[in-house]
Design a protein around this motif. Sequence first.
Motif, PDB file in Angstrom:
ATOM      1  N   ASN A 293       0.857  -1.189   0.000  1.00 57.22           N
ATOM      2  CA  ASN A 293       0.000   0.000   0.000  1.00 57.22           C
ATOM      3  C   ASN A 293       0.887   1.231   0.000  1.00 57.22           C
ATOM      4  O   ASN A 293       1.931   1.265   0.651  1.00 57.22           O
ATOM      5  CB  ASN A 293      -0.888   0.023   1.251  1.00 57.22           C
ATOM      6  N   TYR A 294       0.506   2.211  -0.781  1.00 54.24           N
ATOM      7  CA  TYR A 294       1.133   3.526  -0.658  1.00 54.24           C
ATOM      8  C   TYR A 294       0.060   4.578  -0.815  1.00 54.24           C
ATOM      9  O   TYR A 294      -0.791   4.490  -1.679  1.00 54.24           O
ATOM     10  CB  TYR A 294       2.288   3.722  -1.648  1.00 54.24           C
ATOM     11  N   GLN A 295       0.112   5.546   0.089  1.00 53.59           N
ATOM     12  CA  GLN A 295      -0.955   6.541   0.154  1.00 53.59           C
ATOM     13  C   GLN A 295      -0.398   7.881   0.595  1.00 53.59           C
ATOM     14  O   GLN A 295       0.674   7.967   1.215  1.00 53.59           O
ATOM     15  CB  GLN A 295      -2.043   6.099   1.132  1.00 53.59           C
ATOM     16  N   SER A 296      -1.124   8.915   0.285  1.00 54.78           N
ATOM     17  CA  SER A 296      -0.782  10.272   0.701  1.00 54.78           C
ATOM     18  C   SER A 296      -1.879  10.798   1.607  1.00 54.78           C
ATOM     19  O   SER A 296      -3.048  10.844   1.208  1.00 54.78           O
ATOM     20  CB  SER A 296      -0.629  11.188  -0.520  1.00 54.78           C
ATOM     21  N   ASN A 297      -1.507  11.171   2.820  1.00 54.11           N
ATOM     22  CA  ASN A 297      -2.428  11.838   3.730  1.00 54.11           C
ATOM     23  C   ASN A 297      -2.329  13.331   3.469  1.00 54.11           C
ATOM     24  O   ASN A 297      -1.277  13.941   3.705  1.00 54.11           O
ATOM     25  CB  ASN A 297      -2.080  11.517   5.182  1.00 54.11           C
ATOM     26  N   LYS A 322      -7.265  10.690   2.595  1.00 54.54           N
ATOM     27  CA  LYS A 322      -6.217   9.709   2.352  1.00 54.54           C
ATOM     28  C   LYS A 322      -6.374   9.229   0.910  1.00 54.54           C
ATOM     29  O   LYS A 322      -7.398   8.638   0.558  1.00 54.54           O
ATOM     30  CB  LYS A 322      -6.329   8.537   3.323  1.00 54.54           C
ATOM     31  N   ARG A 324      -5.365   6.837  -1.907  1.00 57.93           N
ATOM     32  CA  ARG A 324      -4.742   5.549  -2.202  1.00 57.93           C
ATOM     33  C   ARG A 324      -4.968   5.206  -3.674  1.00 57.93           C
ATOM     34  O   ARG A 324      -5.751   5.856  -4.362  1.00 57.93           O
ATOM     35  CB  ARG A 324      -5.341   4.436  -1.323  1.00 57.93           C
ATOM     36  N   GLN A 327      -8.484   4.932  -5.067  1.00 56.62           N
ATOM     37  CA  GLN A 327      -9.344   5.618  -4.099  1.00 56.62           C
ATOM     38  C   GLN A 327      -9.005   7.105  -4.142  1.00 56.62           C
ATOM     39  O   GLN A 327      -8.307   7.630  -3.278  1.00 56.62           O
ATOM     40  CB  GLN A 327      -9.150   5.055  -2.696  1.00 56.62           C
ATOM     41  N   GLN A 338      -3.570   8.588  -6.654  1.00 59.82           N
ATOM     42  CA  GLN A 338      -2.208   8.221  -6.285  1.00 59.82           C
ATOM     43  C   GLN A 338      -1.680   7.267  -7.348  1.00 59.82           C
ATOM     44  O   GLN A 338      -2.240   6.193  -7.568  1.00 59.82           O
ATOM     45  CB  GLN A 338      -2.201   7.521  -4.924  1.00 59.82           C
TER      46      GLN A 338
END
Length: 540
Positions: A293-297, A322, A324, A327, A338
């Motif tokens: 998983n890689y995501q930006s908050n 968030k 993803r 998403q 993302q």
Amino acid sequence: MNDVKCECGHVNPHGTVLCESCGKVLEEKEESKKLLDMRYEGSARRSQTYNKTIVDKIWNFFSSVKVGVILIVVTLIASSLGTILPQEMYIPQMTTPAEYYEDQYGWFGKLYYELDFNNLYSSWWYLLLIASIGVSLVICSLDRVIPLYRALKNQRVERHEGFMKRQRLYGVSEQPGEEAMSRLEQNLKAKKYHIRKKNGSILAEKNRFSRWGPYVNHIGLIIFLIGAMLRFVPGMYVDELLWIREGETKAIPGTDGQYYLKNNKFIFQKYDKKKDNEVFGAALDRAGMVAKNYQSNVTLYEKKGDTVAGESLNLKKLKEAKIRVNQPLKIDKFAIYQVDYKLDELSKMHLALQNKDTGEEIGTIKVNLYNPETKYDLKNGYFVELKSYFPDFEFDENSNPTTKSKVPNNPAFVFKMVTPEKPDGEVSFVAIRQTIEVDGNNSYKMAFKGVETKNVAALTIRKDLTLWILGFGGLIFMIGVIQGAYWNHRRLWVKIVDGKAVTAGHTNKNWYGFKRELEGVFEGTGMESPAEQLESGKKG
């Protein structure tokens, strides 16, 4: 040019081959045995009638199917050129396009950039090709569909005998009685034919709507091309890549500075061989590290009011999210996805001003690799000036220091160190774990102490107001495909001539199926079904 009046009294436009009403051949000798060309009912097409003015010549050029096919092939070849190397929108934002293409792909990349293939799909000549295909579709359709519609609308029940003799299906029987004709009509109605009668003659017709299938296709393609071209209208389509570092706030591309995004934290998770070994053990052994998983908050802001240069932005917080993979964050018809990341990009470098003989550190400086200062004051008469900065250092062909890009992959600096003992300053070239003195007699040096890194998220900003137009055009196109593929326009003419029943039949395709159907229609009537004449397989 004068209109042509047929012996039946119908006035036909100049250039008509077959009378729109009775079908009499107007421009050929009646004794000819050649089958009639029924693709456009012998109607007068503008492209085959007028060729004098510049408008006529342009019309005739674009009405050619051959020209349309050539335009499509040229456009496909041109489109493929844009896929050889990545388009400019997909290269790293921190690099100069001219340098990127030459550095990454050599002379070919340089030529690719100079020919403007890096922005191929928005270039004027590519848009001109798309527009030319649209013009060709419009003119091709109008040149054919209007005369065809007029000819089919004006057709009479009683057709000229010469017209019937030169149909592909033709037959002559003894004059039938009323019972036989009644049985024939019943059979035709059972096969869903629409019947018109006049003076003992019959015109049975069905599925005329299938003739418009190709033109419905053209309408769908024209709508699709309009949608594609609208993508180049500002505000209709946005597909931009935004690289944003942790802690950084940037304007969202395509929003005209209305929305801003702050990357609070980038989270990267990978599959663990211990925890996930049971399911993914073999795959992890082959691939090594695999992202789980890689995501930006992030925090989304909206700018309030206008600001002038130098003033801080007045940002109103809208929400936190968030982002993803699959998403996205959505706002005002924009979707932020993302798509990529870069871990541990160099962010700041720590250096110390150090006495070479004693090893004493006078002080440390922290250089922001994205926005370095020009002077660092260490007090008590000590300061350091940044004379040159090379974010991605290398030596060029002349052994001079240069940078490959604006990304700090291999930062290097030229410092001037000013001390009370050396008020004129000493010059030093500093890279990661490397210091080169310019004159070789420096008393001080800049010593490497460490670096700070940040993760970088790559976000795709998308907005597409043309999607429904493209979808609608595709739907219309498929309707035309179905309309023309699954139905055939079939007609049967029956005429009493000199005590004989003359029959003729025509369809725009599937002749075998049509003949089989007519055999069933004439069964039990005592009349012969029209048979194929002249050479086998020749179409009218």
